[in-house]
Design a protein around this motif. Structure first.
Motif, PDB file in Angstrom:
ATOM      1  N   MET A 110       2.999  10.144   2.460  1.00 49.45           N
ATOM      2  CA  MET A 110       2.568   9.779   3.814  1.00 49.45           C
ATOM      3  C   MET A 110       2.284   8.283   3.880  1.00 49.45           C
ATOM      4  O   MET A 110       1.769   7.691   2.929  1.00 49.45           O
ATOM      5  CB  MET A 110       1.306  10.557   4.183  1.00 49.45           C
ATOM      6  N   ILE A 111       2.628   7.699   5.012  1.00 49.16           N
ATOM      7  CA  ILE A 111       2.268   6.319   5.314  1.00 49.16           C
ATOM      8  C   ILE A 111       1.551   6.321   6.655  1.00 49.16           C
ATOM      9  O   ILE A 111       2.020   6.945   7.617  1.00 49.16           O
ATOM     10  CB  ILE A 111       3.501   5.399   5.395  1.00 49.16           C
ATOM     11  N   MET A 112       0.405   5.647   6.703  1.00 45.65           N
ATOM     12  CA  MET A 112      -0.378   5.555   7.939  1.00 45.65           C
ATOM     13  C   MET A 112      -0.646   4.088   8.262  1.00 45.65           C
ATOM     14  O   MET A 112      -0.881   3.284   7.363  1.00 45.65           O
ATOM     15  CB  MET A 112      -1.741   6.237   7.772  1.00 45.65           C
ATOM     16  N   LEU A 113      -0.633   3.766   9.538  1.00 45.67           N
ATOM     17  CA  LEU A 113      -1.079   2.464  10.007  1.00 45.67           C
ATOM     18  C   LEU A 113      -2.378   2.699  10.757  1.00 45.67           C
ATOM     19  O   LEU A 113      -2.425   3.524  11.678  1.00 45.67           O
ATOM     20  CB  LEU A 113      -0.045   1.821  10.941  1.00 45.67           C
ATOM     21  N   VAL A 114      -3.446   2.030  10.330  1.00 50.81           N
ATOM     22  CA  VAL A 114      -4.755   2.218  10.945  1.00 50.81           C
ATOM     23  C   VAL A 114      -5.336   0.881  11.362  1.00 50.81           C
ATOM     24  O   VAL A 114      -5.084  -0.149  10.740  1.00 50.81           O
ATOM     25  CB  VAL A 114      -5.744   2.949  10.004  1.00 50.81           C
ATOM     26  N   VAL A 171      -4.060   7.508  -3.344  1.00 49.53           N
ATOM     27  CA  VAL A 171      -4.206   6.843  -2.046  1.00 49.53           C
ATOM     28  C   VAL A 171      -4.298   5.345  -2.288  1.00 49.53           C
ATOM     29  O   VAL A 171      -5.108   4.884  -3.094  1.00 49.53           O
ATOM     30  CB  VAL A 171      -5.465   7.331  -1.294  1.00 49.53           C
ATOM     31  N   ARG A 172      -3.457   4.581  -1.593  1.00 51.77           N
ATOM     32  CA  ARG A 172      -3.468   3.123  -1.681  1.00 51.77           C
ATOM     33  C   ARG A 172      -3.667   2.566  -0.281  1.00 51.77           C
ATOM     34  O   ARG A 172      -3.173   3.129   0.696  1.00 51.77           O
ATOM     35  CB  ARG A 172      -2.144   2.585  -2.233  1.00 51.77           C
ATOM     36  N   VAL A 176      -0.146   7.622   0.767  1.00 56.31           N
ATOM     37  CA  VAL A 176      -0.688   8.779   0.050  1.00 56.31           C
ATOM     38  C   VAL A 176       0.484   9.508  -0.590  1.00 56.31           C
ATOM     39  O   VAL A 176       1.492   9.756   0.067  1.00 56.31           O
ATOM     40  CB  VAL A 176      -1.425   9.738   1.012  1.00 56.31           C
ATOM     41  N   SER A 177       0.341   9.851  -1.879  1.00 53.26           N
ATOM     42  CA  SER A 177       1.387  10.631  -2.538  1.00 53.26           C
ATOM     43  C   SER A 177       0.760  11.552  -3.574  1.00 53.26           C
ATOM     44  O   SER A 177      -0.290  11.256  -4.145  1.00 53.26           O
ATOM     45  CB  SER A 177       2.421   9.715  -3.209  1.00 53.26           C
ATOM     46  N   GLY A 178       1.400  12.677  -3.761  1.00 53.55           N
ATOM     47  CA  GLY A 178       0.926  13.639  -4.750  1.00 53.55           C
ATOM     48  C   GLY A 178       1.475  15.018  -4.462  1.00 53.55           C
ATOM     49  O   GLY A 178       2.243  15.218  -3.525  1.00 53.55           O
TER      50      GLY A 178
END
Length: 89
Positions: A44-48, A75-76, A7-9
């Motif tokens: 942000m980087i998330m691992l889900v 969001v990617r 996520v970036s912005g």
């Protein structure tokens, strides 16, 4: 199956909360999160883990994309194995 969400912005209140809410609604378990704000830009980087999600991977991506659009952020989402392959040296 695990996925990596980026996520970036422009930074604003509620980005983490809204993306986590979208994950929870999809029954995706957030395993790791890292975030920074650099010169007013949120990253942000998330691992889900989406193994228990009733959504297809494509539906999950659509849900996150909609959440990002509502927030005005990018969001990617990528399958973890694809993310790992793209970032191997």
């Amino acid at each position: 199956m695990k996925a990596v969400i980026t996520v970036s912005g422009k930074d604003k209140v509620g980005i983490l909360a809204q993306i986590c809410t979208a994950c929870a609604q999809a029954n995706a378990n957030v395993e790791e999160v890292t975030q920074n704000i650099i010169a007013g830009v949120f990253a942000m980087i998330m691992l889900v883990d989406i193994s228990d999600s009733p959504l297809t991977f494509e539906q999950f991506i659509e849900k996150l994309t909609e959440a990002g659009q509502a927030l005005g952020v990018d969001v990617r989402c990528t399958r973890q194995e694809m993310f790992d392959a793209m970032h191997r040296i």
